[in-house]
Motif scaffolding. Sequence first.
Motif, mmCIF file in Angstrom:
data_model
loop_
_atom_site.group_PDB
_atom_site.id
_atom_site.type_symbol
_atom_site.label_atom_id
_atom_site.label_comp_id
_atom_site.label_asym_id
_atom_site.label_seq_id
_atom_site.Cartn_x
_atom_site.Cartn_y
_atom_site.Cartn_z
ATOM 1 N N ALA A 78 0.810 -1.225 0.000
ATOM 2 C CA ALA A 78 0.000 0.000 0.000
ATOM 3 C C ALA A 78 0.845 1.278 0.000
ATOM 4 N N PRO A 79 1.886 1.404 0.850
ATOM 5 C CA PRO A 79 2.684 2.640 0.814
ATOM 6 C C PRO A 79 3.377 2.863 -0.530
ATOM 7 N N ALA A 80 3.754 1.779 -1.195
ATOM 8 C CA ALA A 80 4.430 1.909 -2.487
ATOM 9 C C ALA A 80 3.479 2.401 -3.580
ATOM 10 N N LEU A 81 2.172 2.146 -3.412
ATOM 11 C CA LEU A 81 1.176 2.556 -4.408
ATOM 12 C C LEU A 81 0.565 3.922 -4.087
ATOM 13 N N LYS A 82 0.782 4.390 -2.860
ATOM 14 C CA LYS A 82 0.122 5.618 -2.386
ATOM 15 C C LYS A 82 0.334 6.794 -3.342
ATOM 16 N N GLY A 83 -0.785 7.383 -3.749
ATOM 17 C CA GLY A 83 -0.731 8.576 -4.595
ATOM 18 C C GLY A 83 -0.502 8.305 -6.063
ATOM 19 N N LYS A 84 -0.194 7.056 -6.403
ATOM 20 C CA LYS A 84 0.102 6.722 -7.807
ATOM 21 C C LYS A 84 -0.778 5.583 -8.322
ATOM 22 N N GLY A 85 -0.965 4.568 -7.490
ATOM 23 C CA GLY A 85 -1.785 3.431 -7.867
ATOM 24 C C GLY A 85 -2.940 3.269 -6.895
ATOM 25 N N GLN A 86 -3.430 2.043 -6.786
ATOM 26 C CA GLN A 86 -4.541 1.764 -5.885
ATOM 27 C C GLN A 86 -4.373 0.384 -5.271
ATOM 28 N N TYR A 87 -4.444 0.335 -3.940
ATOM 29 C CA TYR A 87 -4.416 -0.948 -3.225
ATOM 30 C C TYR A 87 -5.835 -1.290 -2.779
ATOM 31 N N ILE A 88 -6.280 -2.496 -3.139
ATOM 32 C CA ILE A 88 -7.595 -2.987 -2.743
ATOM 33 C C ILE A 88 -7.401 -4.241 -1.908
ATOM 34 N N ALA A 89 -7.971 -4.234 -0.713
ATOM 35 C CA ALA A 89 -7.916 -5.407 0.165
ATOM 36 C C ALA A 89 -9.223 -6.175 0.029
ATOM 37 N N ALA A 90 -9.173 -7.327 -0.629
ATOM 38 C CA ALA A 90 -10.338 -8.207 -0.700
ATOM 39 C C ALA A 90 -10.310 -9.060 0.565
ATOM 40 N N HIS A 91 -10.889 -8.496 1.621
ATOM 41 C CA HIS A 91 -10.779 -9.086 2.956
ATOM 42 C C HIS A 91 -11.923 -10.080 3.183
ATOM 43 N N ASN A 92 -12.091 -10.515 4.420
ATOM 44 C CA ASN A 92 -13.178 -11.431 4.751
ATOM 45 C C ASN A 92 -14.535 -10.813 4.414
ATOM 46 N N ASN A 93 -15.512 -11.668 4.230
ATOM 47 C CA ASN A 93 -16.878 -11.198 4.039
ATOM 48 C C ASN A 93 -17.480 -10.916 5.416
ATOM 49 N N PRO A 94 -17.719 -9.657 5.767
ATOM 50 C CA PRO A 94 -18.200 -9.345 7.114
ATOM 51 C C PRO A 94 -19.564 -9.937 7.423
ATOM 52 N N LEU A 95 -20.292 -10.354 6.387
ATOM 53 C CA LEU A 95 -21.605 -10.963 6.602
ATOM 54 C C LEU A 95 -21.502 -12.443 6.947
ATOM 55 N N ALA A 96 -20.311 -13.002 6.837
ATOM 56 C CA ALA A 96 -20.139 -14.437 7.059
ATOM 57 C C ALA A 96 -20.236 -14.806 8.532
ATOM 58 N N SER A 97 -19.688 -13.958 9.400
ATOM 59 C CA SER A 97 -19.693 -14.257 10.830
ATOM 60 C C SER A 97 -19.272 -13.007 11.601
ATOM 61 N N MET A 98 -19.507 -13.039 12.911
ATOM 62 C CA MET A 98 -19.068 -11.922 13.744
ATOM 63 C C MET A 98 -17.547 -11.820 13.744
ATOM 64 N N GLY A 99 -16.877 -12.979 13.719
ATOM 65 C CA GLY A 99 -15.417 -12.977 13.688
ATOM 66 C C GLY A 99 -14.876 -12.340 12.430
ATOM 67 N N ALA A 100 -15.521 -12.646 11.288
ATOM 68 C CA ALA A 100 -15.097 -12.060 10.018
ATOM 69 C C ALA A 100 -15.301 -10.548 10.024
ATOM 70 N N ALA A 101 -16.435 -10.120 10.552
ATOM 71 C CA ALA A 101 -16.731 -8.688 10.616
ATOM 72 C C ALA A 101 -15.721 -7.960 11.497
ATOM 73 N N LYS A 102 -15.372 -8.556 12.623
ATOM 74 C CA LYS A 102 -14.402 -7.949 13.526
ATOM 75 C C LYS A 102 -13.031 -7.857 12.874
#
Length: 266
Positions: A78-102
Amino acid sequence: MIRTLAVVSALAVATIAAPAIAAGPFDAALAGPWRSDANKARDQYRHPAETLKFFGIKPTDTVVEIWPSGGWYTEVIAPALKGKGQYIAAHNNPLASMGAAKSVETFKTKFADKTVFGDIKVTPFGKDAYDIAAPGSADVVVSFRNVHNWHMGGFDQAAFDAFFKALKPGGTLGIVEHRLPEDRPDAAMKTSGYMKVSYVKMLAEKAGFKFVGASEVNANAKDTKDYPKGVWTLPPNYAEGDTDRAKYAAIGESDRMTLKFVKPKQ
């Protein structure tokens, strides 16, 4: 005078023979004060600079990292892309569970400082949640040690199909995964945390990708891959606790495949 000129000439030759080494796009991030000593200590096993160079990531790219967890690689990319590219975090699905949301909220809090990490986007990824980025918008999709989770969860092919959809034509898919020997039973991929290179290639090629090449930068010949508690026996998890801890510490982190695929332009 002659001796003085000779010394000066020798120094000039030495200077010419040792040109400055150009800094890589991730060098500053790797040395960043936001990275803990514990995270930096793992560079010896994960070889982030070499791995990201192999995947061909540029500072102007749109990069999607699949399941970044606590953000070990986020701190570098992310710091290497800052201001020039775009970092996308495809993280857990928060709807899957409370643990995923947290987990998602913890990640967002950790990387909220835009002056360091830029404007990170977070999208959901998991079983039945595959819209990781706008179709055809990503230059690179990367994942580190996650394929076994999707395989055990029964959605590995759907995952690779989603990566293909998100990438631009000509875009790159980079995969790092714990490597299972080809002569081991396929069933071991369901329990050990290790995956066969042939199987990962099959998933990618079935999705439409073309195999570009492999790197041995994350190989570890000391890893015997035959532990009662699978890959989690090795550091950093140490699933056996203090039992044979020194033995597993000496082995280090797992032997890993590092594979590069491309989405064909046509």
